[in-house]
Motif scaffolding. Structure first.
Motif, PDB file in Angstrom:
ATOM      1  N   UNK A   1      -2.145   1.468  -0.967  1.00  0.00           N
ATOM      2  CA  UNK A   1      -2.769   0.372  -0.219  1.00  0.00           C
ATOM      3  C   UNK A   1      -3.916   0.886   0.651  1.00  0.00           C
ATOM      4  N   UNK A   2      -4.739  -0.034   1.115  1.00  0.00           N
ATOM      5  CA  UNK A   2      -5.853   0.300   2.011  1.00  0.00           C
ATOM      6  C   UNK A   2      -5.377   0.071   3.447  1.00  0.00           C
ATOM      7  N   UNK A   3      -4.894   1.138   4.099  1.00  0.00           N
ATOM      8  CA  UNK A   3      -4.355   1.003   5.460  1.00  0.00           C
ATOM      9  C   UNK A   3      -5.514   0.817   6.440  1.00  0.00           C
ATOM     10  N   UNK A   4      -5.587  -0.357   7.049  1.00  0.00           N
ATOM     11  CA  UNK A   4      -6.689  -0.702   7.954  1.00  0.00           C
ATOM     12  C   UNK A   4      -6.382  -0.404   9.409  1.00  0.00           C
ATOM     13  N   UNK A   5      -5.093  -0.374   9.763  1.00  0.00           N
ATOM     14  CA  UNK A   5      -4.727  -0.157  11.168  1.00  0.00           C
ATOM     15  C   UNK A   5      -3.272   0.296  11.221  1.00  0.00           C
ATOM     16  N   UNK A   6      -2.891   0.847  12.360  1.00  0.00           N
ATOM     17  CA  UNK A   6      -1.518   1.287  12.602  1.00  0.00           C
ATOM     18  C   UNK A   6      -1.092   0.753  13.963  1.00  0.00           C
ATOM     19  N   UNK A   7       0.010  -0.013  13.993  1.00  0.00           N
ATOM     20  CA  UNK A   7       0.462  -0.647  15.229  1.00  0.00           C
ATOM     21  C   UNK A   7       1.481   0.225  15.943  1.00  0.00           C
ATOM     22  N   UNK A   8       1.582   0.050  17.257  1.00  0.00           N
ATOM     23  CA  UNK A   8       2.536   0.800  18.062  1.00  0.00           C
ATOM     24  C   UNK A   8       3.835   0.023  18.272  1.00  0.00           C
ATOM     25  N   UNK A   9       3.736  -1.313  18.272  1.00  0.00           N
ATOM     26  CA  UNK A   9       4.922  -2.172  18.407  1.00  0.00           C
ATOM     27  C   UNK A   9       4.691  -3.444  17.620  1.00  0.00           C
ATOM     28  N   UNK A  10       5.754  -4.195  17.389  1.00  0.00           N
ATOM     29  CA  UNK A  10       5.673  -5.378  16.540  1.00  0.00           C
ATOM     30  C   UNK A  10       4.778  -6.459  17.134  1.00  0.00           C
ATOM     31  N   UNK A  11       4.842  -6.673  18.453  1.00  0.00           N
ATOM     32  CA  UNK A  11       3.986  -7.689  19.061  1.00  0.00           C
ATOM     33  C   UNK A  11       2.518  -7.404  18.793  1.00  0.00           C
ATOM     34  N   UNK A  12       2.119  -6.131  18.888  1.00  0.00           N
ATOM     35  CA  UNK A  12       0.737  -5.748  18.628  1.00  0.00           C
ATOM     36  C   UNK A  12       0.387  -5.977  17.163  1.00  0.00           C
ATOM     37  N   UNK A  13       1.298  -5.659  16.268  1.00  0.00           N
ATOM     38  CA  UNK A  13       1.054  -5.856  14.847  1.00  0.00           C
ATOM     39  C   UNK A  13       0.802  -7.330  14.525  1.00  0.00           C
ATOM     40  N   UNK A  14       1.599  -8.236  15.110  1.00  0.00           N
ATOM     41  CA  UNK A  14       1.414  -9.658  14.857  1.00  0.00           C
ATOM     42  C   UNK A  14       0.033 -10.110  15.289  1.00  0.00           C
ATOM     43  N   UNK A  15      -0.441  -9.610  16.423  1.00  0.00           N
ATOM     44  CA  UNK A  15      -1.790  -9.962  16.893  1.00  0.00           C
ATOM     45  C   UNK A  15      -2.856  -9.424  15.935  1.00  0.00           C
ATOM     46  N   UNK A  16      -2.637  -8.240  15.384  1.00  0.00           N
ATOM     47  CA  UNK A  16      -3.602  -7.666  14.443  1.00  0.00           C
ATOM     48  C   UNK A  16      -3.734  -8.531  13.193  1.00  0.00           C
ATOM     49  N   UNK A  17      -2.592  -9.047  12.697  1.00  0.00           N
ATOM     50  CA  UNK A  17      -2.640  -9.932  11.535  1.00  0.00           C
ATOM     51  C   UNK A  17      -3.350 -11.229  11.893  1.00  0.00           C
ATOM     52  N   UNK A  18      -3.048 -11.786  13.063  1.00  0.00           N
ATOM     53  CA  UNK A  18      -3.707 -13.012  13.509  1.00  0.00           C
ATOM     54  C   UNK A  18      -5.221 -12.850  13.558  1.00  0.00           C
TER      55      UNK A  18
END
Length: 287
Positions: free
Chosen positions: A203-220
């Protein structure tokens, strides 16, 4: 006949909320617990405390009389416990697995405050530092006691503006070159990465999150797609959820409460805490 202080607490919640549903939510219990407590008080006192209708609860004159007395008794009870507690304040270490949302853990924290009034709650960085953990079954220690709460699958979370939002589901080949956001803290991440490597999928990894809340914002924000537990998708705005096709790609997790088998006091709390948590589960998980 002695009056149950817990029933008085439920009565006060119902009086202030004017709703059995809202009182149950506030007390982190199931609705029947509130209704039974009120019924028990009415039978013990020989009077009706609420008029019930579709619009909610309306206190009767007897309910209005009981309310200030109930508040006073509950306050005196709390003060008495504090006055007689000569030992140092108890401390409970709580470990929340890194892919557990704070929102998910909120009912557990409220229940701990009820079970251990006056105790200091300390969130720890690892299960080794804690007496109690909210973890996946696959991540508990071999010597831990585990009480299950719910099981849920992993799903694909897609930004609502992304072209892949029209895809009905995702299989292994679909992940080739896909813009993904990495979840290095997820217990399933290593297994997932290993399976991708075995199949030659990159896959093309675009970002790496530190916690789930941050990951959800990245997808948004549209940075990429992410594979997340199904319940987490309910807390992400401007996204759509797509299933992972059955087979090796289909992951799931089994979340529950864990503690060391030799920790008697914490072990005694597991079932009551789990029952309180289950009463607060969203309908999709409870089913």
């Amino acid at each position: 006949m002695l009056v149950d202080l817990r029933a008085l607490g439920y009565f006060v919640a119902a009086f202030e909320e004017r709703s059995v549903t809202a009182a149950a939510r506030r007390c982190f219990v199931a609705q029947p617990s509130i209704s039974m407590a009120i019924k028990g008080l009415e039978e013990a006192l020989g009077t009706v405390l609420f008029e019930r209708s579709r619009s909610g609860l309306a206190p009767t004159p007897a309910g209005e009389r009981l309310y200030p007395r109930a508040c006073s008794l509950l306050a005196q009870s709390t003060a008495m416990v504090r006055d007689f507690r000569d030992s140092p304040r108890a401390t409970l270490g709580l470990y929340l697995q890194d892919d557990v949302l704070v929102h998910t853990a909120a009912p557990l924290i409220a229940l701990l405050d009820q079970h251990l009034p006056g105790a200091t709650l300390r969130l720890t960085a690892s299960m080794e530092e804690a007496q109690l953990g909210l973890v996946a079954e696959s991540c508990k220690r071999a010597t831990d006691v585990f009480v299950p709460l719910w099981r849920e699958p992993y799903v694909m979370l897609v930004p609502e503006s992304h072209p892949l939002r029209f895809r009905k589901g995702f299989a292994w080949d679909d992940l080739q070159g896909m813009p993904l956001i990495e979840r290095p803290y997820c217990p399933q991440q290593q297994s997932f990465a290993r399976l991708l490597a075995e199949r030659g999928v990159v896959p093309d990894v675009r970002a790496s999150a530190a916690r789930e809340e941050l990951l959800l914002h990245m997808v948004e924000l549209g940075l990429g797609l992410a594979i997340v537990p199904a319940s987490h998708a309910h807390h992400a705005r401007r996204t759509v959820v797509r299933p992972l096709e059955a087979g090796p790609i289909a992951f799931e997790r089994h979340l529950g409460l864990a503690c060391a088998a030799h920790d008697g006091p914490t072990r005694a709390m597991l079932e009551p805490l789990a029952a309180g948590m289950r009463a607060r589960l969203p309908q999709a998980l409870a089913a």
